[in-house]
Write a protein that holds these residues in place. Sequence first.
Motif, short mmCIF file in Angstrom:
data_model
loop_
_atom_site.label_atom_id
_atom_site.label_comp_id
_atom_site.label_asym_id
_atom_site.label_seq_id
_atom_site.Cartn_x
_atom_site.Cartn_y
_atom_site.Cartn_z
N TYR A 1 -9.80 7.02 9.76
CA TYR A 1 -9.59 6.05 10.85
C TYR A 1 -10.93 5.50 11.33
N THR A 2 -11.94 6.36 11.39
CA THR A 2 -13.28 5.88 11.79
C THR A 2 -13.76 4.81 10.80
N TRP A 3 -13.58 5.10 9.51
CA TRP A 3 -13.98 4.13 8.49
C TRP A 3 -13.18 2.83 8.65
N PHE A 4 -11.90 2.96 8.86
CA PHE A 4 -11.01 1.79 9.01
C PHE A 4 -11.49 0.92 10.17
N LEU A 5 -11.84 1.57 11.29
CA LEU A 5 -12.26 0.81 12.48
C LEU A 5 -13.51 -0.01 12.19
N HIS A 6 -14.41 0.54 11.37
CA HIS A 6 -15.66 -0.16 11.08
C HIS A 6 -15.54 -1.16 9.95
N ASN A 7 -14.55 -1.01 9.12
CA ASN A 7 -14.50 -1.84 7.91
C ASN A 7 -13.28 -2.73 7.76
N GLN A 8 -12.12 -2.22 8.09
CA GLN A 8 -10.90 -3.00 7.88
C GLN A 8 -10.48 -3.75 9.14
N ALA A 9 -10.43 -3.02 10.25
CA ALA A 9 -9.92 -3.63 11.48
C ALA A 9 -10.72 -4.86 11.91
N PRO A 10 -12.07 -4.82 11.90
CA PRO A 10 -12.81 -6.01 12.33
C PRO A 10 -12.56 -7.21 11.43
N VAL A 11 -12.41 -6.97 10.13
CA VAL A 11 -12.17 -8.08 9.20
C VAL A 11 -10.87 -8.77 9.59
N LYS A 12 -9.86 -7.94 9.85
CA LYS A 12 -8.54 -8.46 10.24
C LYS A 12 -8.66 -9.26 11.54
N ASN A 13 -9.43 -8.70 12.49
CA ASN A 13 -9.55 -9.36 13.79
C ASN A 13 -10.26 -10.71 13.65
N ILE A 14 -11.25 -10.76 12.75
CA ILE A 14 -11.95 -12.04 12.55
C ILE A 14 -10.96 -13.07 11.99
N LEU A 15 -10.16 -12.61 11.00
CA LEU A 15 -9.19 -13.52 10.38
C LEU A 15 -8.19 -14.04 11.41
N LEU A 16 -7.81 -13.16 12.33
CA LEU A 16 -6.83 -13.56 13.35
C LEU A 16 -7.48 -14.34 14.49
N SER B 1 0.83 -1.22 0.00
CA SER B 1 0.00 0.00 0.00
C SER B 1 0.86 1.26 0.00
N HIS B 2 0.19 2.40 -0.05
CA HIS B 2 0.85 3.70 0.13
C HIS B 2 1.08 3.96 1.61
N VAL B 3 1.85 5.03 1.88
CA VAL B 3 2.28 5.26 3.27
C VAL B 3 1.12 5.52 4.23
N LEU B 4 0.14 6.32 3.84
CA LEU B 4 -0.87 6.72 4.84
C LEU B 4 -1.71 5.53 5.34
N PRO B 5 -2.28 4.73 4.43
CA PRO B 5 -3.01 3.56 4.94
C PRO B 5 -2.10 2.58 5.68
N ALA B 6 -0.85 2.45 5.23
CA ALA B 6 0.07 1.52 5.92
C ALA B 6 0.30 1.98 7.36
N LEU B 7 0.50 3.29 7.55
CA LEU B 7 0.77 3.78 8.91
C LEU B 7 -0.48 3.70 9.80
N LEU B 8 -1.65 3.97 9.22
CA LEU B 8 -2.89 3.84 10.03
C LEU B 8 -2.98 2.42 10.57
N ARG B 9 -2.75 1.47 9.70
CA ARG B 9 -2.86 0.08 10.13
C ARG B 9 -1.75 -0.30 11.10
N LYS B 10 -0.50 0.15 10.82
CA LYS B 10 0.61 -0.22 11.71
C LYS B 10 0.37 0.33 13.12
N PHE B 11 -0.04 1.61 13.22
CA PHE B 11 -0.26 2.19 14.55
C PHE B 11 -1.46 1.52 15.24
N HIS B 12 -2.51 1.25 14.46
CA HIS B 12 -3.69 0.60 15.05
C HIS B 12 -3.31 -0.77 15.62
#
Length: 320
Positions: A303-318, A181-192
């Motif tokens: 970040y609000t969008w990420f929390l509702h859409n990306q982060a939970p998907v990742k958590n389910i996978l893990l 990915s590009h830097v901004l989405p990568a850093l949002l995810r890394k810090f999260h």
Amino acid sequence: MDMNKLSKIYVAGHRGLVGSAIYRKLQEEGFDNLVVRTSGELDLRDDEQVNDFFAEQRIEYVFLAAAKVGGIMANREHPVEFLRDNLCIQNNVIDAAYQTGVKKLLFLGSTCIYPKLAPQPLKEEYLLTGELEPTNEPYAVAKIAGIKLCQAYNRQYGTRFISVMPTNLYGRNDNYDLQHSHVLPALLRKFHEAKEQGLPFVEIWGSGEPRREFLYVDDLANACLFLMEHYESSEIINIGLGEDIAIHELADRIRQVVGYEGAIRYDASKPDGTPRKLVDVSKINGLGWKAVTSLDEGLQQTYTWFLHNQAPVKNILLGI
Ligand SMILES: NC(=O)C1=CN([C@@H]2O[C@H](COP(=O)(O)OP(=O)(O)OC[C@H]3O[C@@H](n4cnc5c(N)ncnc54)[C@H](OP(=O)(O)O)[C@@H]3O)[C@@H](O)[C@H]2O)C=CC1
Ligand SMILES: C[C@H]1O[C@H](OP(=O)(O)OP(=O)(O)OC[C@H]2O[C@@H](n3cnc4c(=O)[nH]c(N)nc43)[C@H](O)[C@@H]2O)[C@@H](O)[C@@H](O)C1=O
């Protein structure tokens, strides 16, 4: 002649960061004769599929936001796809648009078309005045070919194909893959993830010194509709916020938005890329368009969008 609510509009790449924002904006504005296809349904690298699709659909307007896209490492690792796939996609779509009498097409370029060491802010006239940045040269060469192809069709056949050069973008439906990915989405995810897992530090690629300009993708979509309706020239036009920021400052802002309290480390084995990329937005501002979303607001919304859409998907996978 101009785009109206019943016009048949094709948004190529409607599931991506840019295409999905353009699609949302068109819907919000009441355009409801929209045509979309996933890459699985229509591979734009295949000229036969593209010609059949355009011949069947009788499309009037095209937003060409389908492309092979990625950050600095993806560009470095996949130069063939970044050059070949992008050339195929844009050649096929632009030619089919001409063959079927499309009224207007908007081609998405990128500010990586400007020379690595061009004066800042980057004016449209700096195109082809110096060496390109090596980490994304194949992608930039494809984009420059796309600009030139649009101009050539306009000159030879009288088409209305316009080319826009957005700065680095971010927002919902971005690619959050850590390697590509590009830097901004990568850093949002890394810090999260560092916050969630209680990690002691987050690693940032390169020196943290390069400067980039980040435009919220909903503003970009707004600019694309504005230009489709008000811009007629073959000359390229920049789209940006008009302010840039060092990567280390971006990292600190994202750390604060996420609420991570650990440290930041720099991985000097990773490339910095071009030292600075700030676009001159006087041309688009002069036409009456200006970005409205500040980086702080855009980061918060993303970040609000990420929390509702990306982060939970990742958590389910893990399984967490
Ligand atoms: N992201 C950024 O920071 C910037 C982007 N841009 C430009 O904006 C445009 C869109 O980028 P962005 O939204 O970030 O990219 P994304 O990777 O988010 O989306 C690209 C889209 O292109 C589609 N696509 C890729 N290959 C094919 C194919 N062979 N056939 C059909 N569709 C295909 C994909 O469709 P599917 O999902 O169906 O597979 C995907 O939805 C690009 O031209 C890019 O250069 C310009 C400046 C900055
Ligand atoms: C839009 C634009 O995007 C690309 O160019 P880029 O701006 O150089 O790309 P980038 O977003 O990946 O990196 C920006 C900076 O940020 C640093 N960086 C730190 N930490 C991470 C990190 O974790 N991931 C990434 N990707 N970069 C990081 C990284 O080292 C670099 O200094 C091209 O696709 C180009 O063709 C193009 O058009």
